[in-house]
Design a protein around this motif. Sequence first.
Motif, PDB file in Angstrom:
ATOM      1  N   LYS A 111       0.879  -1.343  -0.012  1.00 50.06           N
ATOM      2  CA  LYS A 111       0.026  -0.068  -0.009  1.00 50.06           C
ATOM      3  C   LYS A 111       1.023   1.283   0.015  1.00 50.06           C
ATOM      4  O   LYS A 111       0.542   2.227  -0.895  1.00 50.06           O
ATOM      5  N   ASP A 112       2.003   1.275   0.774  1.00 52.51           N
ATOM      6  CA  ASP A 112       2.755   2.662   0.977  1.00 52.51           C
ATOM      7  C   ASP A 112       3.851   2.499  -0.183  1.00 52.51           C
ATOM      8  O   ASP A 112       3.966   3.618  -0.944  1.00 52.51           O
ATOM      9  N   ALA A 113       4.387   1.446  -0.485  1.00 50.89           N
ATOM     10  CA  ALA A 113       5.452   1.444  -1.359  1.00 50.89           C
ATOM     11  C   ALA A 113       5.152   0.972  -2.780  1.00 50.89           C
ATOM     12  O   ALA A 113       5.854   1.086  -3.890  1.00 50.89           O
ATOM     13  N   GLY A 114       3.960   0.426  -3.105  1.00 51.74           N
ATOM     14  CA  GLY A 114       3.433   0.104  -4.213  1.00 51.74           C
ATOM     15  C   GLY A 114       3.883  -1.241  -4.614  1.00 51.74           C
ATOM     16  O   GLY A 114       3.823  -1.428  -6.113  1.00 51.74           O
ATOM     17  N   ALA A 142       8.007   4.810   1.219  1.00 49.13           N
ATOM     18  CA  ALA A 142       7.161   5.117   0.020  1.00 49.13           C
ATOM     19  C   ALA A 142       7.995   4.541  -1.273  1.00 49.13           C
ATOM     20  O   ALA A 142       7.528   4.687  -2.461  1.00 49.13           O
ATOM     21  N   HIS A 143       9.235   3.950  -0.893  1.00 44.74           N
ATOM     22  CA  HIS A 143      10.252   3.425  -2.034  1.00 44.74           C
ATOM     23  C   HIS A 143      10.466   2.007  -1.827  1.00 44.74           C
ATOM     24  O   HIS A 143      11.066   1.531  -0.808  1.00 44.74           O
ATOM     25  N   VAL A 144      10.324   1.053  -2.685  1.00 40.85           N
ATOM     26  CA  VAL A 144      10.607  -0.231  -2.682  1.00 40.85           C
ATOM     27  C   VAL A 144      11.827  -0.652  -2.328  1.00 40.85           C
ATOM     28  O   VAL A 144      12.000  -1.431  -1.196  1.00 40.85           O
ATOM     29  N   ILE A 145      12.973  -0.300  -3.112  1.00 42.47           N
ATOM     30  CA  ILE A 145      14.226  -0.545  -2.779  1.00 42.47           C
ATOM     31  C   ILE A 145      14.696  -0.525  -1.335  1.00 42.47           C
ATOM     32  O   ILE A 145      15.342  -1.033  -0.659  1.00 42.47           O
ATOM     33  N   PRO A 146      14.694   1.083  -1.127  1.00 36.74           N
ATOM     34  CA  PRO A 146      15.303   1.512   0.105  1.00 36.74           C
ATOM     35  C   PRO A 146      14.429   0.860   1.437  1.00 36.74           C
ATOM     36  O   PRO A 146      14.976   0.500   2.427  1.00 36.74           O
TER      37      PRO A 146
END
Length: 416
Positions: free
Chosen positions: A261-264, A319-323
Amino acid sequence: MRIVEESQPTSRAPRRRLHRRPIPRQTEMGRRRRTIAMLAMALGAFALGTTEFTSMGLLPLIAADFGVSEDTASTIISAYALGVVVGAPGVAALTAKLPRRRLILILLGLIVVGNLASVAATSYPVLLGARFVAGLPHGAYFSVAMLATASMSPPAQRGRALAFVVTGLTVATIVGVPLAQVLGQNLGWHAAYGVVAVIALVAIGGLWIAMPHMTQMAASSIRQEFSVFSKGQVWLTLLIGVTGFAGMFAVYTYITWIMTKDAGLPEGWMWLILMIFGGGMTAGNWLGGRLADWNVEKGLVLSVAALAVALIAFYFSTAHVIPATVFFTLIGVFGMALQPSLQVRLLDHAGEAQTLAAALNQSALNTANAGGAAVGGLVVGAGLGFGSPALAGAVLSVIAVVLCVVAARLARSSAR
């Protein structure tokens, strides 16, 4: 099994009868039997690691199936953890005189029963009860398995033997949990718990064949085991474990929602995130062992302080998948690095109550599991977002750092 001839007084052909080969004593076992027994105990740890951690990734499916909210669904984590907390000291103390071979088979049998009950659950309250039952043998199993492994192994190889059994737990986070996640998404969440029951049954078969009578494990008593609760340093160590681990579990409980939900991230990729996290936990187990050998007190402080930093960094990266994946993995590394030092510190201060002390380490970890899930549920339920459990966990980790410093100073002052 072997076939023996039974003599008959008549002229008929001898009748065949099956006899089970006698179970050897611990002093009579060979290297092959020892290896099979250790593999079976590691497999039991693998089953427990899978059933403990797989529920977090299945929460969205369970919530949707029973029509409950996200924070309500997280209570199945607390139910399992409560079973561990109740069962670890209770089973370890009340079965002090039970033969260890028989006890470990009974504990694995309870694991099978609890997970099959989870498969069969048709309502959320029934699932809560099933998860509680599944958690009851967890702590006692690890306690008995670790002490039995140490007793079976040559003195110079005990450290490696213990690490081998614990590897069953960490490998579960790399293989078992992602596998259960995939099965849950494709066949329904019930399938994940069914796999755990099958794994535990295989472990029972291995121990039934290979585990000897543990004649060199000294008998204990309830009074002797319960003496551990009179030791202040034991209580401080347990508090460090509870507050230190809670932050990791607060995030793990909500990781599927955070990443999707947050990182998509597409939900179909969650198995990979859990596998990477499992690799972090395995690395953390290795790191934690080295830290414990170097300095137990400093190892505790460094692990829990690094965990606090990783939790804060994770909050700002959701908010970002990799980090987010990187910092989530570091949470696993530093969370697991805490475990060996906690175990050593408990045993160092437990005196003769070694069995219960080993079980209490699992109680602390699963109190943190329940507490972390509850704290996460509170902040998420308050509308602070799915990433908010990371900040709440960081606060708990800072409290754990303070407790580490206090415990170390009290230990030094009492030793003078």
